[in-house]
Design a protein around this motif. Structure first.
Motif, PDB file in Angstrom:
ATOM      1  N   THR B 165       0.838  -1.206   0.000  1.00 32.16           N
ATOM      2  CA  THR B 165       0.000   0.000   0.000  1.00 32.16           C
ATOM      3  C   THR B 165       0.876   1.260   0.000  1.00 32.16           C
ATOM      4  O   THR B 165       0.510   2.268  -0.598  1.00 32.16           O
ATOM      5  N   ALA B 166       2.048   1.184   0.632  1.00 38.40           N
ATOM      6  CA  ALA B 166       2.976   2.326   0.583  1.00 38.40           C
ATOM      7  C   ALA B 166       3.436   2.586  -0.847  1.00 38.40           C
ATOM      8  O   ALA B 166       3.774   3.709  -1.208  1.00 38.40           O
ATOM      9  N   CYS B 167       3.429   1.544  -1.672  1.00 35.11           N
ATOM     10  CA  CYS B 167       3.815   1.692  -3.083  1.00 35.11           C
ATOM     11  C   CYS B 167       2.634   2.069  -3.960  1.00 35.11           C
ATOM     12  O   CYS B 167       2.746   2.081  -5.188  1.00 35.11           O
ATOM     13  N   GLY B 168       1.466   2.312  -3.358  1.00 40.01           N
ATOM     14  CA  GLY B 168       0.331   2.790  -4.151  1.00 40.01           C
ATOM     15  C   GLY B 168      -0.646   1.710  -4.595  1.00 40.01           C
ATOM     16  O   GLY B 168      -1.592   2.003  -5.327  1.00 40.01           O
ATOM     17  N   ILE B 169      -0.440   0.461  -4.171  1.00 38.31           N
ATOM     18  CA  ILE B 169      -1.394  -0.609  -4.514  1.00 38.31           C
ATOM     19  C   ILE B 169      -2.718  -0.348  -3.791  1.00 38.31           C
ATOM     20  O   ILE B 169      -2.740  -0.056  -2.600  1.00 38.31           O
ATOM     21  N   ARG B 170      -3.829  -0.434  -4.510  1.00 41.58           N
ATOM     22  CA  ARG B 170      -5.144  -0.150  -3.930  1.00 41.58           C
ATOM     23  C   ARG B 170      -6.081  -1.358  -3.944  1.00 41.58           C
ATOM     24  O   ARG B 170      -7.261  -1.243  -3.616  1.00 41.58           O
ATOM     25  N   ALA B 171      -5.565  -2.524  -4.353  1.00 38.11           N
ATOM     26  CA  ALA B 171      -6.387  -3.745  -4.382  1.00 38.11           C
ATOM     27  C   ALA B 171      -5.544  -4.928  -3.936  1.00 38.11           C
ATOM     28  O   ALA B 171      -4.458  -5.163  -4.477  1.00 38.11           O
ATOM     29  N   VAL B 172      -6.041  -5.656  -2.932  1.00 35.85           N
ATOM     30  CA  VAL B 172      -5.271  -6.771  -2.361  1.00 35.85           C
ATOM     31  C   VAL B 172      -6.136  -8.023  -2.292  1.00 35.85           C
ATOM     32  O   VAL B 172      -7.262  -7.988  -1.791  1.00 35.85           O
ATOM     33  N   TRP B 173      -5.609  -9.106  -2.832  1.00 35.49           N
ATOM     34  CA  TRP B 173      -6.250 -10.414  -2.730  1.00 35.49           C
ATOM     35  C   TRP B 173      -5.444 -11.190  -1.693  1.00 35.49           C
ATOM     36  O   TRP B 173      -4.301 -11.561  -1.938  1.00 35.49           O
ATOM     37  N   ASN B 174      -6.046 -11.397  -0.526  1.00 45.76           N
ATOM     38  CA  ASN B 174      -5.292 -11.886   0.622  1.00 45.76           C
ATOM     39  C   ASN B 174      -5.577 -13.352   0.961  1.00 45.76           C
ATOM     40  O   ASN B 174      -6.701 -13.722   1.271  1.00 45.76           O
ATOM     41  N   PHE B 175      -4.532 -14.180   0.904  1.00 49.45           N
ATOM     42  CA  PHE B 175      -4.649 -15.596   1.259  1.00 49.45           C
ATOM     43  C   PHE B 175      -4.207 -15.872   2.689  1.00 49.45           C
ATOM     44  O   PHE B 175      -4.350 -16.998   3.160  1.00 49.45           O
ATOM     45  N   ALA B 176      -3.633 -14.878   3.369  1.00 48.98           N
ATOM     46  CA  ALA B 176      -3.181 -15.112   4.744  1.00 48.98           C
ATOM     47  C   ALA B 176      -4.396 -15.158   5.663  1.00 48.98           C
ATOM     48  O   ALA B 176      -5.338 -14.394   5.494  1.00 48.98           O
ATOM     49  N   PRO B 177      -4.425 -16.093   6.623  1.00 48.15           N
ATOM     50  CA  PRO B 177      -5.602 -16.230   7.491  1.00 48.15           C
ATOM     51  C   PRO B 177      -5.673 -15.131   8.541  1.00 48.15           C
ATOM     52  O   PRO B 177      -5.710 -15.402   9.732  1.00 48.15           O
ATOM     53  N   VAL B 178      -5.695 -13.894   8.107  1.00 51.03           N
ATOM     54  CA  VAL B 178      -5.766 -12.748   9.008  1.00 51.03           C
ATOM     55  C   VAL B 178      -6.492 -11.639   8.258  1.00 51.03           C
ATOM     56  O   VAL B 178      -6.383 -11.534   7.040  1.00 51.03           O
ATOM     57  N   ASP B 179      -7.313 -10.865   8.986  1.00 47.65           N
ATOM     58  CA  ASP B 179      -8.032  -9.777   8.326  1.00 47.65           C
ATOM     59  C   ASP B 179      -7.144  -8.549   8.250  1.00 47.65           C
ATOM     60  O   ASP B 179      -6.718  -8.013   9.269  1.00 47.65           O
ATOM     61  N   LEU B 180      -6.873  -8.081   7.055  1.00 49.88           N
ATOM     62  CA  LEU B 180      -6.026  -6.905   6.849  1.00 49.88           C
ATOM     63  C   LEU B 180      -6.913  -5.697   6.634  1.00 49.88           C
ATOM     64  O   LEU B 180      -7.776  -5.715   5.766  1.00 49.88           O
ATOM     65  N   ASP B 181      -6.711  -4.628   7.393  1.00 46.62           N
ATOM     66  CA  ASP B 181      -7.334  -3.339   7.098  1.00 46.62           C
ATOM     67  C   ASP B 181      -8.850  -3.464   6.915  1.00 46.62           C
ATOM     68  O   ASP B 181      -9.383  -3.314   5.814  1.00 46.62           O
ATOM     69  N   HIS B 182      -9.547  -3.723   8.026  1.00 46.93           N
ATOM     70  CA  HIS B 182     -10.969  -4.025   7.970  1.00 46.93           C
ATOM     71  C   HIS B 182     -11.798  -2.975   7.254  1.00 46.93           C
ATOM     72  O   HIS B 182     -12.780  -3.275   6.597  1.00 46.93           O
ATOM     73  N   ASP B 183     -11.420  -1.721   7.391  1.00 43.13           N
ATOM     74  CA  ASP B 183     -12.250  -0.659   6.828  1.00 43.13           C
ATOM     75  C   ASP B 183     -11.865  -0.331   5.398  1.00 43.13           C
ATOM     76  O   ASP B 183     -12.392   0.602   4.808  1.00 43.13           O
TER      77      ASP B 183
END
Lengths: 208, 208
Positions: B165-183
């Motif tokens: 996200t620091a590099c400007g990515i605005r879309a993440v498909w997350n396979f890690a079993p943890v909730d990233l950035d809920h909002d």
């Protein structure tokens, strides 16, 4: 146990279980529906409705006991007994499942991966047999296996489904992008549609 | 495009799209809500409600034009334009995504996999760069990437999320079993909770 628990509630149980594991790990013994709702980004009344539905009513002015609720939901999710699994894979997903199972541990025990591709075993991964796909029937006849993981291309998946159900498998975790046995007549099938999930992301950023 | 399309409908769109692809491949030009409902194991009125909601009303006594409806939903799902992706992986899931992307083709174009593990490339898989994780920032600065796929263990995922996200990515498909950035403040995140899906299966067979 309620035999008619709706799918929509079943699908929410794992996130309750995950949150309760976190609370237990943080030594939190008791939680109210409004606190739980805040942590899970749901309303307190939704939480109360869901938990009432699974026979876990909270106590007025106290809420829920974390360890008891976690144990109750864990039991519903079958976390209190071991589930023997095999993976049938012609893709790298076999490798991924191998490593995921190693990481998650818990009650899911992977006995063997059937593949004609080469996999890297060892390292962090547990002892898992890697066998040629042709040995599937002999293995299922000799071992008590509950869940088959199907991770082959769509065109091959129905044949693999036929093979495992013919061997008495009654639970299938399907990674192939095809719906197997819609009426769950021969086995209970849960589909992991990875492409659907990627399309949901793509839809959200397209609408943004 | 409706900005307020509810999540529950967004999540059903990929299965509509999949079914319409099948119908088009079978040269079926027109379909009624009751036929579609039967094929998708839903009621005709549910089908009509969903499709009305996305601005695709059927015609009385005719139903829906398969190709037009597929194009409409495909556009909502972002299937009409290319999405450049990178995968950050320390697990075999990198291999799996590599092969899945090769199989599904479509608008998702995988540019590079960042991993410090060894992957098997070549064969059926397309040309994809495999780079050491330390080169992530330099690559994102030099290329136009839309989606980052996070497939690392839970403990490492938040740091990877911060980096992309620091590099400007605005879309993440997350396979890690943890909730990233809920909002979804920094990016739109769609989580693939594989363990949840396995627990749903385990719950269903436990209740059976």
């Amino acid at each position: 146990m309620n035999d008619f628990l709706p799918d929509v509630i079943i699908r929410r149980l794992p996130s309750y279980y995950r949150q309760l594991q976190r609370l237990e790990a943080a030594n939190i013994e008791q939680i109210s529906s409004s606190q739980l709702g805040e942590q899970m980004h749901q309303t307190a009344s939704q939480i109360r409705r869901d938990l009432n539905c699974i026979g876990a009513g909270g106590r007025q002015g106290y809420g829920y006991r974390v360890s008891g609720l976690k144990r109750h939901i864990g039991k519903m999710l079958g976390m209190d007994r071991e589930h023997a699994m095999v993976v049938i894979s012609s893709k790298g997903i076999g490798q991924a499942v191998l490593e995921d199972v190693a990481m998650m541990g818990g009650p899911f025990r992977l006995l063997a991966i059937f593949t004609d591709a080469s996999l890297q075993t060892g390292g962090e991964t547990p002892e898992v047999l890697v066998l040629p796909a042709a040995q599937l029937e002999a293995f299922l006849a000799a071992h008590d296996v509950e869940i088959a993981v199907i991770a082959v291309p769509s065109a091959e998946a129905p044949a693999v489904y036929d093979r495992v159900t013919a061997c008495g498998i009654r639970a299938v975790w399907n990674f192939a992008p095809v719906d197997l046995d819609h009426d769950n007549r021969r086995a209970t099938v849960v589909n992991v549609h990875l492409m659907d999930s990627l399309q949901v992301l793509s839809c959200k950023i397209t609408q943004r």
